[in-house]
Design a protein around this motif. Structure first.
Motif, PDB file in Angstrom:
ATOM      1  N   ASN A   4      30.510  30.517 -81.250  1.00 59.77           N
ATOM      2  CA  ASN A   4      30.612  29.639 -82.371  1.00 59.77           C
ATOM      3  C   ASN A   4      28.972  29.011 -82.685  1.00 59.77           C
ATOM      4  N   ASN A   6      28.508  27.034 -85.132  1.00 60.77           N
ATOM      5  CA  ASN A   6      28.407  25.771 -85.290  1.00 60.77           C
ATOM      6  C   ASN A   6      28.080  24.840 -84.083  1.00 60.77           C
ATOM      7  N   LYS A  70      30.365  16.950 -93.198  1.00 64.66           N
ATOM      8  CA  LYS A  70      29.143  17.394 -93.473  1.00 64.66           C
ATOM      9  C   LYS A  70      28.488  16.455 -94.417  1.00 64.66           C
ATOM     10  N   THR A 120      33.366  15.439 -85.842  1.00 66.92           N
ATOM     11  CA  THR A 120      33.200  17.057 -86.237  1.00 66.92           C
ATOM     12  C   THR A 120      33.242  17.669 -84.994  1.00 66.92           C
ATOM     13  N   VAL A 124      34.998  21.682 -84.670  1.00 66.50           N
ATOM     14  CA  VAL A 124      34.494  23.007 -84.400  1.00 66.50           C
ATOM     15  C   VAL A 124      34.575  23.941 -83.113  1.00 66.50           C
ATOM     16  N   ILE A 182      25.847  24.002 -91.162  1.00 58.27           N
ATOM     17  CA  ILE A 182      27.169  23.826 -90.593  1.00 58.27           C
ATOM     18  C   ILE A 182      27.932  24.362 -91.462  1.00 58.27           C
ATOM     19  N   ARG A 183      29.005  24.822 -90.819  1.00 58.30           N
ATOM     20  CA  ARG A 183      30.196  25.224 -91.604  1.00 58.30           C
ATOM     21  C   ARG A 183      31.564  24.929 -91.140  1.00 58.30           C
ATOM     22  N   ILE A 184      32.222  23.959 -91.839  1.00 58.62           N
ATOM     23  CA  ILE A 184      33.301  23.310 -91.274  1.00 58.62           C
ATOM     24  C   ILE A 184      34.309  23.392 -92.775  1.00 58.62           C
ATOM     25  N   GLU A 186      37.143  21.958 -93.959  1.00 59.42           N
ATOM     26  CA  GLU A 186      38.134  20.743 -93.709  1.00 59.42           C
ATOM     27  C   GLU A 186      39.350  20.519 -94.710  1.00 59.42           C
ATOM     28  N   GLU A 191      41.999  21.348 -89.496  1.00 54.57           N
ATOM     29  CA  GLU A 191      41.059  20.696 -90.008  1.00 54.57           C
ATOM     30  C   GLU A 191      41.482  19.841 -91.093  1.00 54.57           C
TER      31      GLU A 191
END
Length: 406
Positions: A4, A6, A70, A120, A124, A182-184, A186, A191
Motif C-alpha cells: 500500500n 499510502n 488530505k 486517515t 488506508v 497520498i491518495r484517499i 473519500e 471511505e
C-alpha cells in the motif's frame, strides 16, 4: 499492507516531519532555559500553546469530518512551516513574546493535523492491520524523536540555535511534499461512510456515541493516566539535567525512552495474542506508576535512564492498543470529532499537569513530586479498574465488529 503506497507515504512523511518537530522542541527547551529561571514560568509559557489548541479543538473536529482529510493535512502542514518563521524572529530579537506566537500557531496547526492523520489511517489500511500500522507509525515517530534529539544536541555544539529551526522548516516542507502524494478516495466505498449524515455537528454528538460504546469511553479515560508523566516530561528533563549537572543527560533520556518505546510497540503485537486488551491497558498503566516512583532517585543516572526506559516500553505497549480500540469500535463517521475531542482533553490535562508540575518543582522539588504523581497514577488505575468491573464494561472487540472486519 506493505504494498500500500499510502502506508509508505505516511510513514516516510512522519519520519521527516518528526526530525523537524524534535529538533524544534530541543530548541524550545534551550531557549527557555537561557531566558527563564523559574520552572513555573516555563510551564506558563509552554501552556499558552496548549490553551490555543484547546480553543481550536471543537472547530477542528467539525472541519475534519466535513472536509477531505488530505486537504486538512496540507493546510495544517503549511501552517506548521509558517509558524517556524515566528520562532526565528524570537531568536533574532531575544523575545519571549515571539516564541509565544510561535507556540500558538504551531499548536493550532497540530490541533488540525493529528486528528486528521488519525482519521486517515483507518481509511488506508484494513481493520486487521490497524494494530500493526499504529505500532509502525508510533515507532517511526519515535525513531524520528531519537534521531531528532540527537541531531539537535550535535547541532547545538557546532551551530547556532536558529539552525535547529531551519531544519524544522525544511522537514515540514518535506512533509508537505509527501502529503501531496497520498491518495484517499473519500467519495466511494468504505471511505464514503465518513461523509455520512451527522458529520456536521460538534463535540455534543460524540457524547451519545460514547455512551453507546462504553469501551471507547473507558479507554479514553484510561489514556489520561500517562499524561501525568508526559505532561511534565520536558520540565522533568530540564530539572534532571540541572540536578545531575549534565547537559548530555537530556539526549540520553530521550534516546532511552525512545528506543524502549520502539521495542514496546513491536512486542505488543506478540503480547496481544496472549493477553486480553484489558490486561494490557491496566498492567502497563500500573507500570507507569513504577517508573514515576523510580525518579525519586533522579540524582542517579542509571536509575533515571531505567525509569525512562520503563516509561518508553510501557507507552509503546499502551498507546497502540488503545488506538486500535478507538479506530475499530468508534464509528468512522465520528472519527474526526472524536480524535479532536480526545486531543482537546489531552491538551487540557497537559495544561493542568504542566502548571502543577512547574509549581511543584519550585515548591517541593522533583523527588517529592514524583512520589505524589506515582500515588495518583496507581489510585486512578485502581479506581478505573473497579469502575469497569462495576459497570461490566468489556474492552475486548465485540464479536459482531470482529466478524465485520474479516
Amino acid at each position: 499492507m506493505w504494498r500500500n503506497r499510502n502506508v509508505w507515504i505516511i510513514l516516510s512523511g512522519e519520519m521527516i516531519a518528526g526530525l523537524g518537530l524534535w529538533t524544534g522542541i530541543i530548541g524550545n527547551l534551550e531557549f527557555l532555559q537561557e531566558k527563564i529561571p523559574s520552572d513555573f514560568v516555563k510551564a506558563l509559557i509552554l501552556s499558552v500553546g496548549l490553551l490555543a489548541g484547546i480553543v481550536a479543538g471543537p472547530l477542528a473536529g467539525r472541519v475534519i469530518d466535513q472536509s477531505k482529510k488530505k486537504t486538512i493535512l496540507l493546510y495544517s502542514g503549511a501552517g506548521r512551516m509558517i509558524s517556524v518563521v515566528f520562532m526565528l524572529i524570537a531568536i533574532a530579537t531575544g523575545s519571549i513574546w515571539w516564541m509565544i506566537v510561535f507556540m500558538v500557531t504551531i499548536q493550532v496547526s497540530a490541533t488540525f493535523y493529528f486528528p486528521a492523520l488519525q482519521s486517515t489511517i483507518p481509511l488506508v489500511v484494513k481493520d486487521d492491520d490497524l494494530l500493526t500500522m499504529n505500532g509502525l507509525h508510533m515507532n517511526v515517530a519515535t525513531i524520528a524523536r531519537v534521531a531528532g534529539t540527537a541531531l539537535a544536541g550535535i547541532m547545538l555544539v557546532y551551530w547556532s540555535l536558529a539552525s535547529l529551526y531551519w531544519i524544522s522548516m525544511l522537514a515540514y516542507g518535506g512533509l508537505l511534499i509527501f502529503t501531496m502524494m497520498i491518495r484517499i478516495d473519500e467519495e466511494q466505498g468504505r471511505e464514503a461512510k465518513v461523509k455520512s449524515v451527522g458529520s456536521k455537528g460538534g463535540f455534543m454528538e460524540v457524547f451519545p456515541v460514547l455512551k453507546e460504546y462504553p469501551a471507547v469511553g473507558m479507554t479514553l479515560i484510561m489514556t489520561m493516566v500517562p499524561l501525568l508523566f508526559l505532561g511534565s516530561f520536558n520540565l522533568l528533563v530540564i530539572n534532571i539535567s540541572e540536578i545531575q549537572d549534565s547537559a548530555s543527560i537530556k539526549g540520553l533520556i530521550y534516546s532511552f525512552e525512545g528506543i524502549a518505546f520502539m521495542i514496546g510497540a513491536l512486542v505488543v503485537k506478540v503480547i496481544s495474542k496472549k493477553w486480553k486488551t484489558t490486561t494490557i491497558l491496566f498492567f502497563f498503566a500500573s507500570m507507569l506508576a513504577v517508573a514515576e516512583f523510580m525518579l525519586y532517585f533522579a540524582q542517579n543516572t542509571v536509575i533515571t535512564l531505567a525509569a525512562f526506559a520503563l516509561l518508553g516500553f510501557t507507552l509503546g505497549c499502551f498507546f497502540p492498543t488503545a488506538m486500535v480500540i478507538f479506530q475499530k469500535q468508534m464509528p468512522k463517521e465520528y472519527h474526526g470529532r472524536f480524535f479532536s475531542f480526545r486531543n482537546m482533553l489531552e491538551r487540557i490535562m497537559f495544561q493542568v499537569v504542566l502548571l502543577t508540575a512547574g509549581a511543584f518543582l519550585d515548591i517541593i522539588g522533583l523527588q517529592s513530586m514524583m512520589i505524589i504523581f506515582g500515588m495518583i497514577s496507581l489510585s486512578l488505575t485502581a479506581l478505573f479498574f473497579f469502575q469497569m468491573k462495576q459497570r461490566n464494561i468489556s474492552l475486548e472487540q465485540p464479536i459482531k465488529a470482529a466478524a465485520e472486519s474479516i
